[in-house]
Design a protein around this motif. Structure first.
Motif, PDB file in Angstrom:
ATOM      1  N   VAL A  34       0.872  -1.174   0.000  1.00  0.00           N
ATOM      2  CA  VAL A  34       0.000   0.000   0.000  1.00  0.00           C
ATOM      3  C   VAL A  34       0.909   1.224   0.000  1.00  0.00           C
ATOM      4  N   ASP A  35       0.748   2.086  -0.986  1.00  0.00           N
ATOM      5  CA  ASP A  35       1.622   3.245  -1.144  1.00  0.00           C
ATOM      6  C   ASP A  35       0.784   4.513  -1.320  1.00  0.00           C
ATOM      7  N   THR A  36       1.427   5.649  -1.111  1.00  0.00           N
ATOM      8  CA  THR A  36       0.806   6.933  -1.455  1.00  0.00           C
ATOM      9  C   THR A  36       1.702   7.651  -2.448  1.00  0.00           C
ATOM     10  N   GLN A  37       1.071   8.397  -3.342  1.00  0.00           N
ATOM     11  CA  GLN A  37       1.785   9.243  -4.285  1.00  0.00           C
ATOM     12  C   GLN A  37       1.183  10.642  -4.206  1.00  0.00           C
ATOM     13  N   ARG A  38       2.066  11.644  -4.379  1.00  0.00           N
ATOM     14  CA  ARG A  38       1.625  13.038  -4.377  1.00  0.00           C
ATOM     15  C   ARG A  38       2.434  13.800  -5.409  1.00  0.00           C
ATOM     16  N   GLY A  39       1.817  14.086  -6.542  1.00  0.00           N
ATOM     17  CA  GLY A  39       2.471  14.908  -7.550  1.00  0.00           C
ATOM     18  C   GLY A  39       2.442  16.375  -7.116  1.00  0.00           C
ATOM     19  N   LEU A  62      -3.650  16.877  -1.431  1.00  0.00           N
ATOM     20  CA  LEU A  62      -4.263  15.608  -1.823  1.00  0.00           C
ATOM     21  C   LEU A  62      -3.204  14.522  -1.975  1.00  0.00           C
ATOM     22  N   ALA A  63      -3.663  13.284  -2.058  1.00  0.00           N
ATOM     23  CA  ALA A  63      -2.772  12.148  -2.276  1.00  0.00           C
ATOM     24  C   ALA A  63      -3.555  11.038  -2.968  1.00  0.00           C
ATOM     25  N   THR A  64      -2.818  10.145  -3.617  1.00  0.00           N
ATOM     26  CA  THR A  64      -3.389   8.950  -4.226  1.00  0.00           C
ATOM     27  C   THR A  64      -2.859   7.738  -3.478  1.00  0.00           C
ATOM     28  N   GLU A 113      -3.695   9.046   4.484  1.00  0.00           N
ATOM     29  CA  GLU A 113      -2.836   8.471   5.525  1.00  0.00           C
ATOM     30  C   GLU A 113      -3.624   7.516   6.417  1.00  0.00           C
ATOM     31  N   GLN A 114      -4.843   7.881   6.773  1.00  0.00           N
ATOM     32  CA  GLN A 114      -5.691   7.015   7.587  1.00  0.00           C
ATOM     33  C   GLN A 114      -6.039   5.736   6.817  1.00  0.00           C
TER      34      GLN A 114
END
Length: 165
Positions: free
Chosen positions: A109-114, A122-124, A147-148
């Motif tokens: 499980v990852d997050t990306q933020r352009g 925001l984040a994906t 994040e949650q």
């Protein structure tokens, strides 16, 4: 503990309300070069200025429609939900895709933020599974929600002792 649900039900949550602005900016960025090129053509080509101006007006009108309509349509379609059993998503605007990723199949499980996502807070969230269909993306979430969601998915996945295959 969440309730079991049917696969056909729509996911419960929308992306952030700021998703519409993010998607408008992304679509608008794609129109910058064509509109500028047509404007330069209209200024520099005095022999065909009428054609150039007409092309510019059409491009600006199309850009305005897509910058307004596409984000609203995407926001109306996009949904996501995480339960104890699976991650559910629905995305797209012209072509729509619904995905169900069982928790037992989650690998990462990852997050990306352009840059635009960072600017808008925001984040994906990307959920990689043992699936040939590829990762599941939950896009345009408020950063605290993303994040949650990552924390919750990590906790739920830890309870499912499997090999994610």
């Amino acid at each position: 503990m969440s309730q079991p649900r049917t696969i056909l039900a729509d996911p419960a949550w929308r992306p952030s309300a700021r998703a519409r602005l993010l998607w408008a900016l992304q679509v608008g960025a794609g129109w910058v070069i064509p509109v500028v090129a047509l404007a330069v053509w209209a200024v520099l080509d005095s022999g065909r200025r009428g054609s150039a101006l007409l092309s510019l007006v059409i491009a600006v009108a199309l850009a305005a429609v897509t910058v307004v309509v596409v984000p609203l349509w995407r926001y109306a379609v996009h949904r996501w939900e995480v339960t104890d059993e699976a991650v559910y998503t629905r995305a797209g605007w012209l072509t729509q895709e619904s995905r169900v990723a069982p928790i037992s199949r989650i690998q990462t499980v990852d997050t990306q933020r352009g840059p635009l996502e960072r600017m808008l807070g925001l984040a994906t969230v990307t959920v990689t599974t043992a699936s040939s269909a590829g990762a599941v993306h939950i896009s345009a979430l408020d950063l605290p929600v993303a994040e949650q969601t990552v924390r919750r998915l990590t906790e739920i996945a830890a309870q499912h002792r499997g090999d994610a295959t």
